[in-house]
Design a protein around this motif. Structure first.
Motif, short mmCIF file in Angstrom:
data_model
loop_
_atom_site.label_atom_id
_atom_site.label_comp_id
_atom_site.label_asym_id
_atom_site.label_seq_id
_atom_site.Cartn_x
_atom_site.Cartn_y
_atom_site.Cartn_z
N UNK A 1 -10.75 -6.96 7.79
CA UNK A 1 -10.56 -8.36 7.39
C UNK A 1 -9.28 -8.94 7.97
N UNK A 2 -8.47 -8.11 8.61
CA UNK A 2 -7.20 -8.58 9.15
C UNK A 2 -7.38 -9.63 10.22
N UNK A 3 -6.57 -10.64 10.15
CA UNK A 3 -6.56 -11.69 11.17
C UNK A 3 -5.32 -11.46 12.02
N UNK A 4 -5.53 -11.08 13.28
CA UNK A 4 -4.41 -10.69 14.13
C UNK A 4 -3.36 -11.78 14.24
N UNK A 5 -3.79 -13.04 14.28
CA UNK A 5 -2.83 -14.15 14.33
C UNK A 5 -1.99 -14.17 13.06
N UNK A 6 -2.65 -14.00 11.89
CA UNK A 6 -1.92 -13.95 10.63
C UNK A 6 -0.96 -12.76 10.60
N UNK A 7 -1.45 -11.61 11.04
CA UNK A 7 -0.65 -10.38 10.98
C UNK A 7 0.60 -10.49 11.83
N UNK A 8 0.46 -11.02 13.03
CA UNK A 8 1.61 -11.09 13.92
C UNK A 8 2.59 -12.17 13.48
N UNK A 9 2.08 -13.28 12.95
CA UNK A 9 2.97 -14.32 12.44
C UNK A 9 3.73 -13.83 11.21
N UNK A 10 3.02 -13.12 10.33
CA UNK A 10 3.66 -12.57 9.14
C UNK A 10 4.75 -11.58 9.53
N UNK A 11 4.47 -10.74 10.53
CA UNK A 11 5.46 -9.78 11.00
C UNK A 11 6.70 -10.48 11.53
N UNK A 12 6.49 -11.53 12.30
CA UNK A 12 7.61 -12.29 12.87
C UNK A 12 8.45 -12.93 11.76
N UNK A 13 7.79 -13.57 10.80
CA UNK A 13 8.49 -14.26 9.71
C UNK A 13 9.27 -13.28 8.86
N UNK A 14 8.63 -12.17 8.49
CA UNK A 14 9.28 -11.23 7.59
C UNK A 14 10.42 -10.48 8.28
N UNK A 15 10.22 -10.08 9.51
CA UNK A 15 11.30 -9.39 10.24
C UNK A 15 12.52 -10.29 10.38
N UNK A 16 12.29 -11.57 10.66
CA UNK A 16 13.40 -12.51 10.81
C UNK A 16 14.14 -12.68 9.49
N UNK A 17 13.41 -12.84 8.39
CA UNK A 17 14.06 -13.04 7.10
C UNK A 17 14.78 -11.78 6.63
N UNK A 18 14.16 -10.62 6.83
CA UNK A 18 14.80 -9.36 6.44
C UNK A 18 16.09 -9.16 7.22
N UNK A 19 16.04 -9.41 8.52
CA UNK A 19 17.24 -9.25 9.36
C UNK A 19 18.34 -10.22 8.93
N UNK A 20 17.99 -11.48 8.74
CA UNK A 20 19.01 -12.48 8.38
C UNK A 20 19.63 -12.20 7.03
#
Length: 840
Positions: free
Chosen positions: A302-321
């Motif tokens: 059920x994974x949506x690759x666009x959703x998965x990659x956007x979520x990864x980008x958003x979360x990695x950025x917030x975790x790092x900051x």
């Protein structure tokens, strides 16, 4: 007579052995005939990787067993790789017919005399044993069978075909099968680019990959590598100059800090957290002899690759900051504490002769550790390589590195995100933490059990609505109050920042996440009914309740239990789905290598949609959804949904979209709630549109550790939640939440009392379940002294809240919420943080 009898016996014995010999000969000829007809690479069931596909059929990753395998032709492999292999393993490969008689005799003598004289197997015997025998069997029977098959392979295949099969099938260590996968694992590039020194490293692994692993035992690997290179020079395959240059270049660029990580973690994976979750789910549902790493399944997820990659980008950025902010603040606090209190402590120590409490050594110790890490470690590393003291490098340096990693992990803010389709429960995006690797495999979105804080409130508010005594218009008092727990103990909660709002209606109490009104809702609803509603929505089994701290008591109302993010997403998705149950699902179907569907979760989801299970009533779900919309418009989720959380110069909502067909703007309906635990250890944002429900969590893996007062659900989790939901919903058409016709209705009430309005009342329109309308007219504005009474109430509320109450032009009384705008409040220290005023 005796001669005749002896002759008969002799003839009988000859006949018996002739029959046995004929049978064995015939069997051997049959085996030879079968071997001659076997295809080049398929005398056995070829191991195939399992493909993980997203909802659109795009490849996410492949699971290819402990031995990652990538086929390459012999013509693509540099000649020095073939030369290194032949030099190391079988120097007369092109001359023998599958076996080396002298080598076999040497091996037998060594076995009998218990002396290691070298192996007796040719390259052909090695690959024959790999394909047709169990090489863990050390018996003579296995060696004879291996010899038999090697002879048959020489009859069937050319030397280059055998060599190509060998290089694509043999195990090179590190979880790699075949030279191409091994080259990528050890060197970071394909076998097409391999150097002589790298070829020597690979062939060294064939005898004992754990003993000669260059990352764990560099000096051992270096010695054997040099031996192979010298042998290649001696055989005339390469020159001495080529050998020396390749050797020096390899060790000059060698990474001594790298550990022996399995190739499984180095595979190409476009969404590692999601695919790891799918892998674990697949392991639980595949039974029998099938191996998910070799059976060649195709898993439609059920994974949506666009959703998965956007979520990864958003979360990695917030975790790092946020980790940078946390470290800066922690460093400042430490510096302030040391500069302020250490001199005072040391003066007291000297004054009272308390030598055991001397603290200067702690500072020296900290500097010593830093000096060791930055200056001593590289020196130790160098000497361990030069003088062959491997334990020095592997033991001391790796231990120091591990200690540093453990310390960093304990002080690292982690995060998780999970997104569900409301009507199916399909997981379209899942992020389990910062970076997925061998040291970070806890899928926090599905495994972490953490406190939900105020995000638990809507669950028992829902139970309160079912009592028919509580509605969106119920008047509650937000003021200091002492609650008495079932065990007789008193409980004195507070609001975030210590502010009080006086009289407030239920809908606004939830939007602003006020604690006292929430606990009054819990008290009126009852602990048993509230806990049952929470458990039903979360999907937690009764057996788990004691370990999850679902204990009757008022702290439970502020989220002191433990839940998983996936459970919170499920609970909120049920609100969005009209009260109908959903089960989070990642695997839709699984096909075998022939395309046959062997697991069909899609069918189960369709059946659940056709015959839904109501967890809560549709009218309850709808009214709660409308109440939670206020969290986005005026409450704790407002900042996360605002464009200014991306850039302070932007205005408007993240949920304002343009219809592709009409070109008109519209606001997508959105509801939700934030949550922050009492010690700022966990921060949540959970919200949903008519399409998706997304839960975002931030916190430490170490329970009880605080992130600091600025790290709340509104400021930390809200913005990434809003960013992801904006991306997930941007191309979807307008849609309303499901409204149960004939079971709910709107009504206009007094905005101050929640009763039927009279002339002079400030009003608001709210949603009610049928049969729960107000029963009385507003008692404040119903007589001639309405204005004076209203002003008295306004003054009381202003005193309690410390805020200005205004009467709008339409006669509606509204709380001045200008402080929610980060640009209008000096108290916010110029931070875009609506949550500084709320304990959400």
């Amino acid at each position: 007579m005796k001669i005749k009898k002896s002759t008969n016996v002799f003839i009988g014995i000859n006949v018996f052995f002739s029959v046995v010999f004929g049978f064995l000969l015939g069997l051997g000829i049959a085996e030879s005939f079968n071997t001659a007809n076997i295809e080049q690479f398929s005398p056995f069931k070829q191991a195939l990787p399992t493909k993980i596909l997203d909802v659109n059929g795009e490849l996410i990753t492949e699971f290819s067993s402990d031995q990652k395998r990538e086929v390459i032709t012999i013509y693509e492999i540099p000649k020095h790789m073939l030369d290194a292999l032949i030099t190391r393993e079988d120097r007369i490969f092109y001359e023998h017919h599958g076996f080396n008689a002298l080598a076999i005799m040497r091996a037998i003598i060594g076995e009998v005399a218990h002396i290691r004289l070298g192996g007796g197997s040719t390259l052909t015997q090695q690959i024959a044993g790999t394909l047709y025998c169990d090489r863990t069997d050390r018996s003579y029977k296995r060696k004879l069978k291996e010899l038999w098959w090697s002879i048959q392979m020489e009859r069937r295949y050319s030397k280059n075909e055998i060599l190509e099969l060998y290089l694509n099938q043999i195990y090179f260590g590190g979880g790699t099968g075949g030279v191409n996968a091994a080259s990528k694992y050890y060197f970071g590039h394909s076998a097409r680019e391999i150097t002589p020194a790298e070829s020597a490293i690979l062939v060294v692994q064939l005898s004992n990959p754990s003993y000669y692993n260059p990352f764990e035992h560099p000096n051992r690997a270096k010695d054997r590598q040099k031996y192979v290179l010298d042998s290649m020079v001696k055989e005339g395959y390469i020159t001495q100059k080529e050998s020396d240059e390749s050797f020096d270049e390899y060790w000059l660029n060698f990474d001594y800090t790298r550990t022996n990580t399995s190739a499984f973690f180095m595979r190409d994976d476009r969404a590692p957290w999601f695919s790891e979750y799918v892998r674990r789910e697949l392991s639980d549902i595949i039974y029998g002899d099938d191996d998910i790493y070799t059976a060649g399944f195709t898993v439609n997820t059920s994974g949506n690759l666009a959703h998965l990659q956007q979520a990864q980008l958003i979360m990695e950025r917030q975790i790092e900051n946020k980790n940078k902010e946390y470290q800066i603040e922690a460093s400042y606090k430490q510096k302030y504490a040391v500069g302020t209190y250490l001199p005072m402590a040391e003066m007291c120590i000297l004054l009272f002769d308390l030598k055991d409490l001397k603290m200067t050594g702690q500072r020296a110790n900290s500097k010593t550790i830093a000096n060791f890490t930055q200056n001593v470690t590289p020196m130790i590393d160098l000497f361990s390589v030069l003088y062959g003291i491997e334990d020095l490098k592997v033991g001391i340096i790796n231990k120091a590195t591990q200690m540093a990693q453990d310390k960093a992990k304990a002080s690292t803010i982690e995060g998780a995100l999970i997104n569900l389709e409301n009507d199916t429960g399909y997981i379209t995006a899942l992020i389990g933490g910062s970076k997925f690797d061998q040291s970070n495999q806890l899928i926090r979105a599905t495994q972490a059990k953490v406190q939900p804080g105020s995000s638990i409130k809507p669950l028992y508010y829902s139970a309160g609505l079912d009592t028919k005594k509580l509605t969106a218009a119920t008047n509650l008092v937000d003021a200091p109050y002492e609650f008495t727990s079932p065990d007789g103990s008193s409980y004195l909660p507070n609001n975030y920042g210590g502010a009080w709002h006086g009289n407030v209606l239920l809908w606004k109490a939830l939007a602003l996440s006020l604690n006292i009104p929430a606990l009054k809702v819990l008290e009126q609803t009852g602990f048993d009914a509230s806990i049952k509603r929470m458990v039903d929505l979360l999907g937690i089994s009764p057996q788990e309740l004691p370990s999850r701290a679902f204990i009757p008591g008022f702290p439970l109302g502020l989220g002191t239990c433990s839940v998983r993010p996936i459970e919170m997403a499920r609970a909120y998705a049920i609100f969005a789905n009209g009260g109908r149950a959903i089960e989070p699902t990642a695997i839709k179907t699984v096909e075998d290598r022939n395309g046959n569907i062997i697991i069909n979760n899609e069918q189960k989801v369709r059946e659940a949609i056709l015959k839904p299970k109501q967890v809560i009533s549709p009218e309850n779900a709808f009214v709660m959804t409308k109440i939670m919309e206020s969290s986005v418009t005026i409450g704790t989720l407002r900042y996360g949904a605002a464009m200014r959380s991306i850039d302070p110069s932007l205005t408007g909502s993240k949920f304002t979209f343009i219809d592709k067909q009409t070109g008109k703007k519209f606001d997508m309906p959105v509801s939700g709630k934030t949550g922050t635990t009492q010690n700022w250890g966990d921060a949540w944002a959970i919200g949903f549109t008519p399409y998706y429900t997304c839960a975002v969590w931030f916190g430490f893996d170490t329970p009880g550790k605080s992130m600091g007062m600025g790290m709340t659900g509104a400021s930390l989790a809200g913005p990434p939640w809003g960013d992801f939901m904006m991306f997930a919903n941007k191309d979807l058409p307008y849609k309303e939440f499901p409204m149960p016709e004939g079971k709910v209705h709107k009504a206009t009430v007094c905005a101050e009392t929640g009763e039927w309005p009279v002339e002079g009342c400030p009003t608001i329109t709210l949603w009610f379940m049928d049969g729960t309308n107000p029963t009385e007219q507003c008692h404040i504005h119903s007589d001639s002294s309405a204005n004076s009474i209203m002003m008295e109430r306004i003054q009381e509320a202003e005193i309690l809240s410390g805020q200005k109450l205004e009467i709008e032009d339409d006669g509606e009384l509204e709380l001045n919420l200008d402080f929610l705008d980060d640009s209008s409040s000096k108290e916010k220290n110029d931070k875009d943080d609506d949550s500084n005023f709320f304990m959400d």
